[in-house]
Scaffold this motif. Sequence first.
Motif, PDB file in Angstrom:
ATOM      1  N   PHE A 136     -50.770  31.566   8.641  1.00 26.72           N
ATOM      2  CA  PHE A 136     -50.483  30.986  10.191  1.00 26.72           C
ATOM      3  C   PHE A 136     -49.357  31.288  10.179  1.00 26.72           C
ATOM      4  O   PHE A 136     -47.399  31.966  11.084  1.00 26.72           O
ATOM      5  N   GLY A 137     -48.639  30.029   9.409  1.00 29.90           N
ATOM      6  CA  GLY A 137     -46.903  30.331   9.616  1.00 29.90           C
ATOM      7  C   GLY A 137     -46.333  31.882   9.142  1.00 29.90           C
ATOM      8  O   GLY A 137     -45.119  32.132   9.703  1.00 29.90           O
ATOM      9  N   ARG A 138     -46.825  32.642   7.962  1.00 25.27           N
ATOM     10  CA  ARG A 138     -46.219  33.975   7.608  1.00 25.27           C
ATOM     11  C   ARG A 138     -47.589  34.630   8.725  1.00 25.27           C
ATOM     12  O   ARG A 138     -45.802  35.628   9.312  1.00 25.27           O
ATOM     13  N   ILE A 187     -56.484  31.763  18.729  1.00 23.01           N
ATOM     14  CA  ILE A 187     -57.350  30.413  19.014  1.00 23.01           C
ATOM     15  C   ILE A 187     -59.043  31.370  19.948  1.00 23.01           C
ATOM     16  O   ILE A 187     -59.794  30.744  19.771  1.00 23.01           O
ATOM     17  N   VAL A 188     -58.938  32.693  19.690  1.00 18.94           N
ATOM     18  CA  VAL A 188     -59.965  32.935  19.986  1.00 18.94           C
ATOM     19  C   VAL A 188     -60.889  33.018  18.214  1.00 18.94           C
ATOM     20  O   VAL A 188     -61.999  33.069  18.476  1.00 18.94           O
ATOM     21  N   ALA A 193     -55.482  25.817  12.926  1.00 12.68           N
ATOM     22  CA  ALA A 193     -54.389  24.962  12.363  1.00 12.68           C
ATOM     23  C   ALA A 193     -53.249  26.387  12.960  1.00 12.68           C
ATOM     24  O   ALA A 193     -51.770  26.045  12.262  1.00 12.68           O
ATOM     25  N   GLY A 194     -53.583  27.265  13.501  1.00 10.36           N
ATOM     26  CA  GLY A 194     -52.708  28.232  13.834  1.00 10.36           C
ATOM     27  C   GLY A 194     -51.303  28.016  14.576  1.00 10.36           C
ATOM     28  O   GLY A 194     -50.626  27.941  15.042  1.00 10.36           O
ATOM     29  N   GLY A 233     -47.389  28.050  15.272  1.00  8.15           N
ATOM     30  CA  GLY A 233     -47.119  28.985  16.725  1.00  8.15           C
ATOM     31  C   GLY A 233     -46.325  27.842  17.691  1.00  8.15           C
ATOM     32  O   GLY A 233     -45.040  28.567  17.980  1.00  8.15           O
ATOM     33  N   ALA A 234     -46.765  26.322  17.653  1.00 11.47           N
ATOM     34  CA  ALA A 234     -45.575  26.254  18.809  1.00 11.47           C
ATOM     35  C   ALA A 234     -44.336  26.010  18.198  1.00 11.47           C
ATOM     36  O   ALA A 234     -43.068  25.600  18.857  1.00 11.47           O
ATOM     37  N   ALA A 235     -43.722  25.542  17.100  1.00  9.30           N
ATOM     38  CA  ALA A 235     -42.875  25.524  16.257  1.00  9.30           C
ATOM     39  C   ALA A 235     -42.002  26.595  16.323  1.00  9.30           C
ATOM     40  O   ALA A 235     -40.951  26.773  16.561  1.00  9.30           O
TER      41      ALA A 235
END
Length: 427
Positions: A66-68, A83-84, A114-115, A119-121
């Motif tokens: 998810f970082g990528r 979230i889905v 984990a996303g 995502g927050a960062a």
Amino acid sequence: MSNIKGRFRWCVIALIALATVINYIDRNALAVMWPEVSKDIGATKEDYALLVTIFMIFYAFGQSLFGRIFDAIGTRMGFTISIVIWSLSIAAHAFVRSMPLLMVLRATLGVSEAGNWPGAAKANALWFPSRERALAQGIFNAGASLGGIVSAPLIALLFVQFGWHGTFLLIGVLGFVWLVPWLWFYKADPDTHPGISAEERAYILSGRTEAGQDDGRRIPLGELLRYRQSWGVILSRFFLDPVWWLFVSWLPIYLAETFGFDVKQIGLFAWVPFVGAMFGSLFGGWLAGRIIGGGGSVHRARMTTIGIGCAIMLPSLLFTIGASEPLNAVLLIACILFGFQMAIGNIQTLPSDYFGGGAVGSLAGISGTAAVAGTLITTWLVPTLTQTSYAPIFALSAAIVPISFLCFWLVGGRVAPVTVKPANTEA
């Protein structure tokens, strides 16, 4: 926060913090209800350790994945996909009748939940200048703590009314409810968002430039890992995050085994430590912002808050070894999590302190993967080290706290923007 600068960015981070509350309600549900779930499906403590391990392995993979993804498709759709999938995964726990299906669902839950962190960062780097970034991260992390606070009593209450099958279904709905305001509110990044004022946009963009955020190109992981600063973030999280996960994953089991608690009693006590975590998140962010606002450097702010957080954790972990009353135990754990959140909130801002916007999600993701790798080691050790008491695992946790601080200090070096050399090839 001045009215001239606007408040839109704070609404963004508040909405992400709310997603984090849901994230923690979903992930904690199995731990809180494990005494009953394990009876119904015929599972053991070793089976629970296996489920935690599966969750963490896929959580580690999901951090980097998810970082990528966030760097590639952006914050709006990255959060939506994450979230889905996790909401469907937790709802499907209601249909579990044996370990194999539960193992699959813990894997899909781990990848998708984990996303939330890279995502927050990413959102933090996009929406906040360096002087506000630790406080924004603290608000986000307070969402994790608030999730820990409300999850145990909420899940215990739902369990009494609907049983564990119905509880999993009900909490699975929460993520889809969150998507409604998210998709309506977050239409674009601050550069082009139609709802943000010109003054606030200028303030955010100037803050990015002063922190070295003007270069938004994507940086390949191989190139990113050539910098010592990247390894400072990776190693500090590898050693520190297991302390948090020890209590997120094992606190209900610790209370059940050490003090003979049932699900209702777990719900009564297990939320207390996360109050300490919530206040630690907010205080660590406030303190860093206060230091920077008073003329101190970003380096001084990060060094001070991370150092104080580790200094609180170490003795608190050692005192927990001798805790013989449940109230004393949960209050000491509250101190541990207060210190942890003070430190981790500032460690999690380091990718945006060091690198441009095109690398923040990637470094946050790979450091999150490292954090999970460290956590897996403690997870595998818990069943063996806790045969007679939890003292050995608390002692081990105390030992790794100063190692984390040394990795941040000595490996990462001074906290300042990194001059990234132009790549010879495209990512």
